[in-house]
Design an enzyme around this catalytic site. Sequence first.
Site, short mmCIF file in Angstrom:
data_model
loop_
_atom_site.label_atom_id
_atom_site.label_comp_id
_atom_site.label_asym_id
_atom_site.label_seq_id
_atom_site.Cartn_x
_atom_site.Cartn_y
_atom_site.Cartn_z
N GLY B 29 0.91 -1.13 -0.09
CA GLY B 29 -0.14 -0.08 -0.03
C GLY B 29 0.82 1.29 0.25
O GLY B 29 0.34 2.40 -0.17
N CYS B 237 -27.06 -9.81 -16.61
CA CYS B 237 -26.36 -9.40 -17.95
C CYS B 237 -27.33 -9.86 -19.06
O CYS B 237 -28.06 -11.08 -18.93
CB CYS B 237 -25.25 -10.10 -18.20
SG CYS B 237 -24.63 -9.96 -19.86
N CYS B 240 -25.60 -12.73 -21.23
CA CYS B 240 -25.13 -14.21 -20.66
C CYS B 240 -26.07 -14.42 -19.43
O CYS B 240 -25.76 -15.31 -19.13
CB CYS B 240 -23.87 -14.12 -20.58
SG CYS B 240 -23.18 -13.24 -18.98
N CYS B 262 -22.45 -7.55 -19.21
CA CYS B 262 -21.00 -7.54 -18.42
C CYS B 262 -19.73 -6.57 -18.96
O CYS B 262 -19.71 -6.71 -20.08
CB CYS B 262 -20.33 -9.03 -18.64
SG CYS B 262 -21.50 -10.38 -17.84
N CYS B 268 -18.15 -12.75 -19.95
CA CYS B 268 -19.40 -12.86 -20.91
C CYS B 268 -19.41 -13.67 -21.98
O CYS B 268 -20.14 -14.59 -22.27
CB CYS B 268 -19.83 -11.48 -21.27
SG CYS B 268 -21.48 -11.25 -21.67
#
Lengths: 227, 286, 256
Positions: B29, B237, B240, B262, B268
């Site tokens: 970080g 979606c 899909c 997606c 997808c």
Amino acid sequence: MIELINVSKSFTLHNQGSAVIPVMQGASLKAAAGECVALTGASGAGKSTLMRVIYGNYLAASGQVFVGDLDVAKAEPREILALRRETLGYVSQFLRVVPRVPTLEVVAEPLLAVGCDKQAALDKATGLLGRLNIPERLWSLSPTTFSGGEQQRVNIARGFAHDYPAMLLDEPTASLDAQNRETVLSLIEEAKARGAAIVGIFHDIEARSRVCDREINVSEFTPGMAA
Amino acid sequence: MNEYNFAYLDEQTKRMIRRAILKALAVPGYQVPFASREMPMPYGWGTGGVQVSAATLTPEDTFKVIDQGADDTTNAVSIRKFFENTAGVKTTEETEKATVIQTRHRTPEAKLRKDQIIVYQVPIPEPLRFLEPRETETRKMHSLEEYGLMHVKLYEDISQHGAISTAYAYPVKVSDRYVMDPSPIPKFDNPKLEMDAIQLFGAGREQRIYAVPPHTKVVSLDFEDYPFEATKADHPCDLCGAEDSYLDEVIMDDAGNRMFVCSDTDYCRSRREAGHVGRLAEENAA
Amino acid sequence: MTPLLQVKGIEKRYGARIGCSDVSFDLFPGEVMGIVGESGSGKSTLLNCMAGHLEPDAGQVIFGTRADGPVDTVTMSEPERRMLSRTDWAFVHQHARDGLRMSVSAGGNIGERLMAVGDRHYGAIRDRAIDWLGRVEIEESRVDDRPSAFSGGMQQRLQIARNLVTGPRLVFMDEPTGGLDVSVQARLLDLLRGLVREMGLSAIIVTHDLAVVRLLADRLMVMKSGHVVEAGLTDQVLDDPQHAYTQLLVSSVLQV
């Protein structure tokens, strides 16, 4: 309670050729608990100066200024502040307050400063303002806009709010009508009765003879004109 | 092959960047400064990610690039072509087959493995920037762990919108120490930041590299009474039928018809190949 | 009673020039001290040395911390000093925009110190922010407005609320009423006086306005050319000034 021993005071005017102006020399006085001592002497003799020296407002050049056990002439600022909060009251001729603060709070402030309950403080302030004939409709207003006489009475109410063991009064009855003058004089008598030591300036001879036990002529402490 | 050094950058530069990457991995970080090079693309097009990828790639790697989840947008295609030309590495659109994935603004839907590395493009690495513009001050705040200001930003969100409206670049605390900008990924992706793969973040213009090593604790900042939520559009979606993937909203015509698809094109496609169908596919079939 | 703050021999030089030199005093809990002097007298330098914004070249600033008793804040570690300045200390700047985040709402400005010390409950933070807005006489409905939409006096009051929300024990103020018009000044002074007494605050106020110190300060320090030329009870210093410079300063005030 209040005792001055051989106090002197002079002003040095650094910006006016360092002129030294002695205004008081060898001042000694005593005011015991329950006693009222009047300062007398011609205008300019140094009555107010002496009061200011006791209050710590003017710095004594030499000598001792006892209020209770504290020597004001040598005390730390915070000791003087505690003294003024708890022990030594001062009713001056001028009201000096923060603008915008309501009269009732101005009067209650000395009580709040010693940790008094807010309601009790306001009750006492209400009583004093009533006795001194300040109309109730003015209590919520700031005293800065009041007439001179009203300001003087607010100042007195404030000065008598807390039961100080020692008090300084600078012309407390000046510019008061008969009725209010009577109220102030009884306030002083009540303070004496509860054991307050009082040093005051009274031009009002009648008032002086009624409340004062002794007189001290300040002219005795005024140095000769020699500089 | 061609006259470029492998993966465009010279070996000294790659070494310098690798040192920064190792340091970043050692201090999760923490923003490690590095001597960012001029790249043959404008700032804002992924110069930081490209340099990290260049320092990470080996000739055996298979490289995938996505932009907002898609393999076929200009930015993704350009960077993929760039490494095809300069490194000659294999490229793929399948998340599964890639060993190094460079991404802009998304984390793939598929769970990444420990033998994969994902490189995020970062526009502004400093999460405190918008509240405290002085870099000297933000660095001090990081070093002394003074992160109250981050919550001021979230407070402002709630007071103005009734909820934490920060939807992307949602600040996280890494390994209980540094507050980090996870790059502008949707906050839907934040829970995925605790993963098996190595995550590297490169900011070219700002000359910073930072990292989240595998299995590192990553906590999204929030309030007790307004807890973090990984949100997405409340739809499956349309192609899909996936209910669990992050969706793009596409306006279809002037009448306001829209579709949700997606954003991860590979995810997808692989679902559709496996026989899943969404609303539009059903309508077309009907 | 032990002092809350002991300042011992503080000196700050700018090259060969003296910022302030040989300044020592004790400040006790609940005391308000004023520092007056003309521009360039070193009063702001002194304030910044005490508040940890400037590193003095010599001297100690010993603060009575809650946890460890008296500690020299000049030599304490920076994280400790910064923590102190977010909790037990407060600093009110002359210009509110130096002490406020102008792009953050009033509520966020007040809440920042709370969040900085770990408060994480939005509702509780907001409630305290609203409470403090009330205490500095700003309407609750302004809680989500930015300070840029506030008047100068309101900004200054907001700055005070932001500073006092964590219940500090020592407040440094740099010309807190400077730049405000007279009626607004009066309101602010009144508010400060009330808060000082209510919260038992100690405060150090730098100003060149003698009326401000007369109303707010118990004690007064007069500075000239980096040195303290006179110190004492406020009304005594103003009514019976001993030093030539103080006499000049007091006599220079226009009477209204």
